[in-house]
Design an enzyme around this catalytic site. Sequence first.
Site, PDB file in Angstrom:
ATOM      1  N   CYS A  79       0.707  -1.087   0.072  1.00  0.00           N
ATOM      2  CA  CYS A  79      -0.148  -0.104  -0.022  1.00  0.00           C
ATOM      3  C   CYS A  79       0.663   1.339   0.117  1.00  0.00           C
ATOM      4  CB  CYS A  79      -0.825  -0.139   1.031  1.00  0.00           C
ATOM      5  SG  CYS A  79      -1.640   1.557   1.770  1.00  0.00           S
ATOM      6  N   CYS A  82       0.347   3.681   3.076  1.00  0.00           N
ATOM      7  CA  CYS A  82       1.218   3.287   3.898  1.00  0.00           C
ATOM      8  C   CYS A  82       2.373   3.844   4.057  1.00  0.00           C
ATOM      9  CB  CYS A  82       0.682   1.961   4.200  1.00  0.00           C
ATOM     10  SG  CYS A  82      -0.688   1.241   4.244  1.00  0.00           S
TER      11      CYS A  82
END
Length: 291
Positions: A79, A82
Amino acid sequence: MVVDFRRIRPHLQPVSIEGQCAVNPASVNMSDRRNKVQLSVLLFLTLSVSAFVEELDDTFMEMRGDDDIWLIKFYAPWCSFCKQLDPVWHQIGSELKSLGSPVNVGKSDATASPGLAKEFKVRGYPAIFMWKKDVKYNYSGPRTKDGIMDFANRVGGPLVRSLSSLQLFQHAMSHHNIMFVYVGATSQLKGNFTSTAEELIVHTYFFSSSRDVLPKAVSLPSLPAVVVFKDGTYFTFDEENDGDLKSWINRERFPNYFLIDSYTLYAMGESGKLVVLALVEVKSLCEESLR
Ligand SMILES: *[C@@H]1O[C@H](CO)[C@@H](O)[C@H](O)[C@H]1NC(C)=O
């Protein structure tokens, strides 16, 4: 412009989770690949401060002490949002530790430890939670260090902060745009105030004080009372006209006039408020936009 939230609410929902990766990794995109190079640099940097942030797996649910307070970030290795949060998260871990905060900071790879993520009902990455006693608080504001630190200090501290002197009251007033204060002895209203605080502390601060602590100029019709201080004035909760305390606090927790973002716009819609929006060019404020 007057916005009817019943009509635009469906469109607002996705805006509030803007910048989040779906749980399904099908959404891995080009920017993830571009971030790989940056990541290897980050990995090197984070090694030196990783002691401030603990990696948590599924065993954490049994390991955690009942009174421990944890700030947890759920992420997935693929991700990109993230990865953007990584350096901020380490700064937060190190700062809370050096401030001597009771808040522990952790992170958990939700793809490797799905049990923990399921316990928090994680629906996108990164997801940020505070776990305090048996309550889990979701943070949905902007992912900046200041925003998350403010959340950690607010939610990690007492639900209702006691103001025992006029000095403490004035100090609090100079730090907060909005303050809800319970005034008086223990009562059912105090119970409602505390249970509202348990839920809405993610958004605002709650205090209690005795009548003689507040400035003389504050006039209260009766005690106990709940007062909100904001916009340079104060309003007193009136059970007869204002209905239940929680809905009143939920409506009053916004200043009269302020700069909104997608998070607060959505939250205002949820509270059932009518909102007048003025779209202004902030960089070059002219006389009309100030008016
Ligand atoms: C306080 O809580 C009780 C129990 O939930 C509820 O019946 C009552 O209406 C609440 N009072 C106010 C002023 O919110």
